[in-house]
Design an enzyme around this catalytic site. Structure first.
Site, PDB file in Angstrom:
ATOM      1  N   ASP A   1     -36.053 -65.485 -25.353  1.00 24.93           N
ATOM      2  CA  ASP A   1     -34.635 -65.547 -25.177  1.00 24.93           C
ATOM      3  C   ASP A   1     -34.047 -64.657 -24.102  1.00 24.93           C
ATOM      4  O   ASP A   1     -33.068 -64.933 -23.326  1.00 24.93           O
ATOM      5  CB  ASP A   1     -33.919 -65.478 -26.635  1.00 24.93           C
ATOM      6  CG  ASP A   1     -34.124 -66.683 -27.502  1.00 24.93           C
ATOM      7  OD1 ASP A   1     -34.520 -67.732 -26.859  1.00 24.93           O
ATOM      8  OD2 ASP A   1     -33.542 -66.442 -28.562  1.00 24.93           O
TER       9      ASP A   1
ATOM     10  N   HIS B   1     -37.655 -68.442 -36.109  1.00 27.22           N
ATOM     11  CA  HIS B   1     -38.209 -68.020 -35.225  1.00 27.22           C
ATOM     12  C   HIS B   1     -39.749 -67.927 -35.160  1.00 27.22           C
ATOM     13  O   HIS B   1     -40.511 -67.569 -34.223  1.00 27.22           O
ATOM     14  CB  HIS B   1     -37.836 -66.346 -35.072  1.00 27.22           C
ATOM     15  CG  HIS B   1     -37.685 -65.749 -36.098  1.00 27.22           C
ATOM     16  ND1 HIS B   1     -38.948 -65.622 -37.265  1.00 27.22           N
ATOM     17  CD2 HIS B   1     -36.801 -65.173 -36.981  1.00 27.22           C
ATOM     18  CE1 HIS B   1     -38.579 -64.890 -38.245  1.00 27.22           C
ATOM     19  NE2 HIS B   1     -37.444 -64.694 -38.307  1.00 27.22           N
TER      20      HIS B   1
ATOM     21  N   HIS C   1     -35.838 -68.888 -29.314  1.00 30.46           N
ATOM     22  CA  HIS C   1     -36.258 -68.329 -30.786  1.00 30.46           C
ATOM     23  C   HIS C   1     -37.468 -67.441 -30.898  1.00 30.46           C
ATOM     24  O   HIS C   1     -37.815 -67.139 -31.803  1.00 30.46           O
ATOM     25  CB  HIS C   1     -36.127 -69.255 -31.776  1.00 30.46           C
ATOM     26  CG  HIS C   1     -34.600 -70.115 -31.670  1.00 30.46           C
ATOM     27  ND1 HIS C   1     -33.586 -69.455 -32.126  1.00 30.46           N
ATOM     28  CD2 HIS C   1     -34.682 -71.266 -31.629  1.00 30.46           C
ATOM     29  CE1 HIS C   1     -32.770 -70.374 -32.064  1.00 30.46           C
ATOM     30  NE2 HIS C   1     -33.117 -71.409 -31.661  1.00 30.46           N
TER      31      HIS C   1
ATOM     32  N   GLU D   1     -34.787 -60.868 -32.786  1.00 29.86           N
ATOM     33  CA  GLU D   1     -34.960 -61.623 -34.003  1.00 29.86           C
ATOM     34  C   GLU D   1     -34.876 -60.835 -35.089  1.00 29.86           C
ATOM     35  O   GLU D   1     -35.188 -59.620 -35.282  1.00 29.86           O
ATOM     36  CB  GLU D   1     -36.384 -62.484 -33.852  1.00 29.86           C
ATOM     37  CG  GLU D   1     -36.696 -63.187 -32.625  1.00 29.86           C
ATOM     38  CD  GLU D   1     -35.703 -64.259 -32.495  1.00 29.86           C
ATOM     39  OE1 GLU D   1     -35.120 -64.738 -33.685  1.00 29.86           O
ATOM     40  OE2 GLU D   1     -35.224 -64.708 -31.388  1.00 29.86           O
TER      41      GLU D   1
ATOM     42  N   ASP E   1     -33.071 -59.478 -26.385  1.00 24.39           N
ATOM     43  CA  ASP E   1     -32.688 -60.146 -27.631  1.00 24.39           C
ATOM     44  C   ASP E   1     -33.515 -59.531 -28.595  1.00 24.39           C
ATOM     45  O   ASP E   1     -34.306 -59.009 -28.505  1.00 24.39           O
ATOM     46  CB  ASP E   1     -33.036 -61.576 -26.992  1.00 24.39           C
ATOM     47  CG  ASP E   1     -32.748 -62.461 -28.222  1.00 24.39           C
ATOM     48  OD1 ASP E   1     -31.482 -62.532 -28.525  1.00 24.39           O
ATOM     49  OD2 ASP E   1     -33.573 -62.938 -29.066  1.00 24.39           O
TER      50      ASP E   1
END
Length: 721
Positions: A681, A586, A676, A537, A535
């Site tokens: 995640d 986040h 987040h 951010e 994942d």
């Protein structure tokens, strides 16, 4: 017939009755008007008739709407029950159906719940028995772990495909230190469960060592091991001992090699120290020889009593200059000699007959050139780098076959004191010394293999020589390789090597059963593949408009297990302003990104971590778009297959309204934590994906190709970023 079916028929019958009544009313009106119903009347000339037709049409439309509404209501409850039942069977056996709908559907739900209770009871009983059976296995594993914890040697266990099945913490730290990845990114991506050892070692080197081991096993050697020295990508020098992992053959035959154990020693520093010592001795002896000769000559001249003053002063100056030169040479040798002198290569001892047998196999397999043996001394041991030496022998044999049409070569091995003579013999046309010289100096290329080394390099690496000799009486010639001999080694009992295991801090022996090389990736079962769940951010939601990645988190799924200990987590400097709105989502602040590496340095490390795996992400199109836009600037491309848990959720539960990660977790009973954050995640997505695999299998979607095809048919697959 079910209640829903009877109700549907009733609605249809009612609609037909309405139409029939309206038609009868119309006929009665015609008769009241004194008109024969067989005549054709213009509806527009009779307002009463037009009104009746309109009433009939409105009634039919109302019946159709009523029928559609009833059908939707009757089918929604069974569809929802089907989704719930799939979750009970696949991932959440504790879940129960909530009775809803008609009495018949309620009774079905109650019966399903009763069966689920019975199934759960049986499962708990089976699980209890399995736990009891595992106690002894766990005890043995804990004993093994305790024994391995103190081992200072690095150990890696692989299957025959080169997939890593086990590595101890010492190996993890060693490969992390040898990695050229950014330290902040973890740097351990060179090694991991299910990863290929060929990311560290050259494939042909491992294959050669395995062939040597299998030959020793055929000879029933008590010590079927192979040794070699190699370098890593980071320039580290490793001494490697390879031992086979043997398993019982089917039918009770001889044990077969199912994998191998690599025991690694980093000898870079030791080798550098030994080389430095040898170079110092060489510099002092060779560099001082001429100075000593000049000093001796000058001293002898000074002994003449009638030597005039001018010559005497000249010889004294020679002595002073040479003494100063020797002093400078000592200082230079101690400080800077290593940069200008050629390093030698460590050699390993092996039985000469094993070397000859390996040369035979290589020539016959690579060149289809028949070989024979002549007078191979079984007692000769040699000290060689067998990999490069066999490359040289194969190269010479290929040149003989191609340029002189030699149809057979022979091998001979004999002892000559501190040296061993290895002869490559052939019959046919004679060659010139110039031809031999050209072959020696050209980089070795043959049978699809290439090496930057020349035959001369290989011979010098062994501190040996190569001769061309002729046997005129037999009309044949041979290359003689002079190799350093070694003292015969004592044959150690195989049981002694059982102490060489190490602590299995990361392991999965089930991977021995995999045969990846025999299947195309799309045809592989999802349960057999290795996945990297990741994942990102970002600064925002628009990668095409300049938003950047600020964090990457990833973990691995190997053999159906989420390996949280094998992870990749790295903050990234986006080289642009971080919006406050993004921070509120986040929690990453500009201060946290200060001093972090840019994406151009992080992405190659993540690529290495995810190499040779299938990528998995939630809403993967979003993350992949960020990576795709960086291909040109970083040169890093992610070409492996990608699976998206959002699309797979739409495949499994098409009637559900939401396929957000939180909604999927709620449906599948996955505990949400660390949302987040990239790593949080990734872990949640991995848990969800593992629960999806059995649900997909129930739908007949078992392979990677089938999962990708099913995903492409969903509506969400058309969303673009």
């Amino acid at each position: 017939m079910s209640v829903q079916s009877r109700q549907a028929l009733a609605v249809l019958a009612g609609s037909g009755l309405v139409v029939a009544v309206l038609a009868a009313a119309g006929v009665a009106v015609w008769r009241d008007l004194g008109v024969d119903e067989r005549d054709v009347l213009e509806p527009i000339l009779n307002p009463r008739m037009g009104l009746l037709i309109m009433v009939g049409l409105v009634g039919a439309g109302a019946a159709a709407v009523l029928m559609k509404s009833f059908a939707q209501g009757a089918l929604a409850v069974p569809a929802k029950m089907a989704d719930e039942l799939g979750l009970i069977v696949g991932t959440d056996p504790v879940r129960r159906l909530v009775p809803d709908g008609s009495p018949e559907l309620r009774r079905i739900a109650e019966a399903v719940n009763a069966l689920a209770d019975q199934r759960r009871s049986l499962q708990e009983d089976v699980e209890a028995r399995i736990r009891e059976a595992r106690l002894s296995v766990e005890e043995e594993r804990n004993r093994l772990a305790a024994l391995m914890s103190e081992l200072s040697q690095s150990v890696v266990v692989c299957n025959l495909d080169g997939r890593i099945l086990l590595y101890n913490n010492r190996a993890r730290l060693q490969f992390k230190a040898m990695s050229d990845a950014p330290a902040a990114a973890g740097g351990g991506e060179m090694i991991g469960l299910g990863r290929s050892i060929y990311a560290v070692f050259e494939r042909s080197l491992i294959v050669h060592a395995l062939e040597s081991i299998q030959e020793r096993i055929r000879r029933q050697s008590a010590q079927p091991v192979a040794n070699f020295v190699t370098t890593t990508r980071a320039g580290q020098l490793l001494r490697v001992q390879m031992a086979p992992v043997l398993s019982s053959a089917e039918g009770g035959g001889d044990a077969v090699v199912s994998g191998f154990v690599l025991m690694l020693d980093n000898i870079t520093r030791n080798f550098e120290a030994e080389t430095r010592r040898d170079q110092m001795l060489h510099s002092l002896t060779e560099g001082s020889r001429s100075s000593l000769a000049n000093l001796r000559a000058a001293a002898e001249m000074l002994e003449y009593p009638d030597l005039d003053a001018e010559l005497r002063e000249r010889f004294l100056k020679v002595i002073r200059d040479e003494v100063q030169g020797m002093s400078r040479r000592l200082d230079d040798t101690a400080n800077a000699f290593a940069d200008s002198l050629k390093t030698r290569w460590p050699l390993d001892e092996m039985l000469g007959a094993d070397l000859v047998a390996a040369a035979q196999r290589r020539v016959e397999k690579k060149l289809n050139l028949p070989t024979k043996l002549e007078e191979v001394d079984p007692e000769v041991w040699v000290k060689v780098d067998s990999f490069s030496l066999l490359q040289a022998i194969g190269y010479l044999a290929s040149r003989l076959s191609e340029e002189f049409e030699v149809r057979e070569v022979r091998f001979r091995l004999s002892s000559a004191g501190r040296l061993a003579h290895l002869d490559l013999i052939w019959s046919g046309q004679a060659m010139s010394t110039e031809t031999v010289m050209a072959w020696e100096l050209e980089p070795m290329t043959f049978a699809g293999e290439s090496s930057p080394l020349t035959v001369r390099d290989v011979i010098e690496r062994h501190d040996g020589e190569i001769w061309l000799q002729r046997e005129k009486t037999q009309h044949r010639a041979f290359f003689r390789l002079l190799l350093p001999s070694a003292l015969p080694q004592e044959q150690v009992e195989a049981a002694a090597f059982l102490k060489g295991d190490s602590r299995p801090e990361y392991y999965d022996f089930d991977l021995f059963k995999q045969t990846e090389a025999s299947h195309a990736l799309d045809d592989r079962l999802l349960s057999e593949l290795t996945f990297t769940v990741f994942d990102t951010e970002t600064t925002g939601l628009n990668p095409s408009e300049g938003d950047e990645i600020i964090q990457i988190g990833a973990t691995r799924i190997v053999n159906g297990k989420l390996l949280k200990s094998e992870s990749f987590e790295q903050l990234v400097d986006p080289l642009r302003e971080l919006p406050e709105a993004s921070t509120r989502i986040h929690g990453i602040t500009p201060d946290m990104l200060f001093g972090q590496p840019p994406l151009a340095k992080v992405l190659p490390s993540f690529h290495a971590f995810a190499e040779d795996t299938v990528l998995v992400a939630h809403n993967a199109a979003f993350d992949m778009r960020f990576l795709q836009l960086k291909e040109a600037s970083t040169g890093v491309r992610f070409t492996q297959p990608v699976l998206d848990t959002l699309l797979l959720s739409a495949v499994i539960h098409p009637s559900q309204e939401s396929h957000r990660l939180e909604a999927i977790c709620e449906r599948m009973g996955v505990h949400v934590m660390g949302r987040h954050t990239a790593m949080g995640d990734a872990i949640v997505t991995g848990e969800v994906f593992l629960r999806m695999i059995p649900l997909l299998a129930e739908m007949g979607i078992r392979t990677l190709g089938e999962a990708r095809q099913a995903s492409e048919k969903t509506y969400y697959a058309r969303v673009k970023y």
